[in-house]
Design an enzyme around this catalytic site. Structure first.
Site, PDB file in Angstrom:
ATOM      1  CD  GLU A   1      -2.228   1.268   3.002  1.00  0.00           C
ATOM      2  OE1 GLU A   1      -1.572   0.756   3.942  1.00  0.00           O
ATOM      3  OE2 GLU A   1      -3.333   1.813   3.169  1.00  0.00           O
TER       4      GLU A   1
ATOM      5  CG  ASN B   1      -4.745   4.059   0.464  1.00  0.00           C
ATOM      6  OD1 ASN B   1      -4.042   3.482  -0.350  1.00  0.00           O
ATOM      7  ND2 ASN B   1      -4.544   3.987   1.768  1.00  0.00           N
TER       8      ASN B   1
ATOM      9  CE  LYS C   1      -7.046   1.302   3.906  1.00  0.00           C
ATOM     10  NZ  LYS C   1      -5.748   1.669   4.527  1.00  0.00           N
TER      11      LYS C   1
ATOM     12  CD  GLU D   1      -5.287   4.788   5.691  1.00  0.00           C
ATOM     13  OE1 GLU D   1      -5.867   4.485   4.654  1.00  0.00           O
ATOM     14  OE2 GLU D   1      -4.754   3.962   6.459  1.00  0.00           O
TER      15      GLU D   1
ATOM     16  CB  CYS E   1      -3.877  -1.531   4.669  1.00  0.00           C
ATOM     17  SG  CYS E   1      -3.066  -1.572   6.289  1.00  0.00           S
TER      18      CYS E   1
ATOM     19  CG  ASN F   1       2.064   1.505   4.653  1.00  0.00           C
ATOM     20  OD1 ASN F   1       3.194   1.981   4.663  1.00  0.00           O
ATOM     21  ND2 ASN F   1       1.425   1.257   3.533  1.00  0.00           N
TER      22      ASN F   1
HETATM   23  N1  CDV Z   1      -2.916   1.489   6.645  1.00  0.00           N
HETATM   24  C1  CDV Z   1      -3.844   0.849   7.399  1.00  0.00           C
HETATM   25  O1  CDV Z   1      -4.974   0.646   6.969  1.00  0.00           O
HETATM   26  N2  CDV Z   1      -3.464   0.523   8.645  1.00  0.00           N
HETATM   27  C2  CDV Z   1      -4.354  -0.098   9.601  1.00  0.00           C
HETATM   28  C3  CDV Z   1      -3.974   0.307  11.001  1.00  0.00           C
HETATM   29  C4  CDV Z   1      -4.454   1.640  11.339  1.00  0.00           C
HETATM   30  C5  CDV Z   1      -4.515  -0.654  12.039  1.00  0.00           C
HETATM   31  C6  CDV Z   1      -4.336  -1.610   9.471  1.00  0.00           C
HETATM   32  O2  CDV Z   1      -5.426  -2.189   9.445  1.00  0.00           O
HETATM   33  O3  CDV Z   1      -3.279  -2.207   9.488  1.00  0.00           O
END
Ligand code: CDV
Length: 311
Positions: free
Chosen positions: A47, A110, A127, A146, A172, A197
């Site tokens: 990501e 995103n 996203k 975000e 993510c 991330n």
């Molecule tokens: N970049 C993300 O979406 N990170 C989230 C954090 C905030 C928990 C994740 O689900 O890994």
């Protein structure tokens, strides 16, 4: 005849705020070549793979924020990656921040793209499950903005046929939500590609650090098994300007087993051969959706967002 595909996940170590797009793309090309050297015809990058994880920084100047976004894809900085993919005949998934215009208004997403072995973009995902907050949290060790910097994705969870396989994408935080995989599962997804991330520290609620890795793998493994799909997950990890994120990039089989896992918190390629028929026995029996799903009892899934206790 069994269908097999050799695929890779290219984990990225930290990208700092001062790092240029050109320097990052050079790393991506090196990883792409390494994946190809390991026999892969498809590779998953993380990501927001072109920049640092900028939602950790509070910014109010829109011009400063927009510097982390791409206005077109490919562009001058990323073209070497597309050219290398075409030269080697390898497809890829890439996450980045997308700045576009809809009905005359700027929109920030995103985003991830699916690129075929000829270097053409064949799919796009924006996203949907944006985590974090939109207000400044000055007491927190870092921000997770975000919800401030991105719009909620408007493309849904789609699938694409590429290289004789059915691909889906998510990003993510999406991986923690069973709905993400199930909507793709209902479209026959065979390979779910995702980048992430994930900070080691939970800024909202203190929890033991080992749970971050546990919940990450738990989510991938459950999503893979319950939808009989391969899940390919690529981390951006290590300490970006001192803020540490988990590694744990993994390739998970439709059985829910981890087929390959990164060992470092730096740039690293892992690869495995995906047997695209491995999940067939699950699709025929325990997860034969047509035979066993009871949609008449699932109404609340799409009619209610938050939990409400009525007893
Ligand atoms: N970049 C993300 O979406 N990170 C989230 C954090 C905030 C928990 C994740 O689900 O890994």
């Amino acid at each position: 005849m069994s269908r097999k595909m050799r695929a890779a996940v290219a984990q990225l170590g930290p990208i700092h705020r001062v790092d240029s797009r050109d320097a990052v793309v050079r790393r991506l090309v090196t990883l792409l070549r390494e994946a190809h050297g390991q026999g892969a015809c498809f590779v998953v990058f993380p990501e927001l793979a072109l920049t640092t994880f900028f939602p950790r920084w509070w910014m109010t100047d829109q011009a400063e924020i927009d510097r982390y976004f791409e206005r077109e894809m490919p562009n001058t900085a990323t073209r070497p990656l597309f050219e290398a993919a075409k030269e080697l005949g390898i497809g890829f998934y890439l996450g980045y921040a997308e700045l576009t215009e809809e009905r005359g208004e700027a929109r920030h997403y995103n985003t991830s793209i699916l690129v075929d072995p000829a270097g053409r973009i064949v799919g796009r995902y924006r996203k949907i499950h944006l985590p974090g907050h939109s207000e400044h949290l000055p007491q927190a060790p870092f921000q997770h903005l975000e919800k401030r910097y991105f719009d909620v994705g408007n493309d849904g969870f789609r699938v694409w046929r590429m290289m004789d396989a059915v691909f889906g994408m998510c990003i993510c935080n999406d991986r923690r939500w069973p709905e993400t995989y199930r909507v793709m599962g209902l479209q026959g997804v065979e390979i779910v590609a995702l980048g992430y991330n994930t900070p080691v520290e939970n800024i909202h609620d203190r929890e033991p650090e080992h749970l971050r890795m546990f919940h990450h793998l738990l989510s991938l493994q459950a999503g893979a098994y319950q939808n009989a799909a391969w899940v390919l997950a690529a981390a951006k990890c290590g300490a970006e300007d001192g803020f540490v994120m988990i590694g744990g990039s993994a390739i998970v089989a439709p059985t829910g087993e981890i087929a390959a896992r990164a060992l470092t918190e730096g740039d690293e390629v892992i690869a495995t051969t995906l047997d695209l028929e491995l999940g067939d026995y699950l699709r025929r029996a325990v997860f034969n959706f047509a035979k066993h799903r009871r949609i008449e009892h699932y109404n609340l899934i799409t009619s209610r967002t938050g939990a409400k206790t009525e007893v």
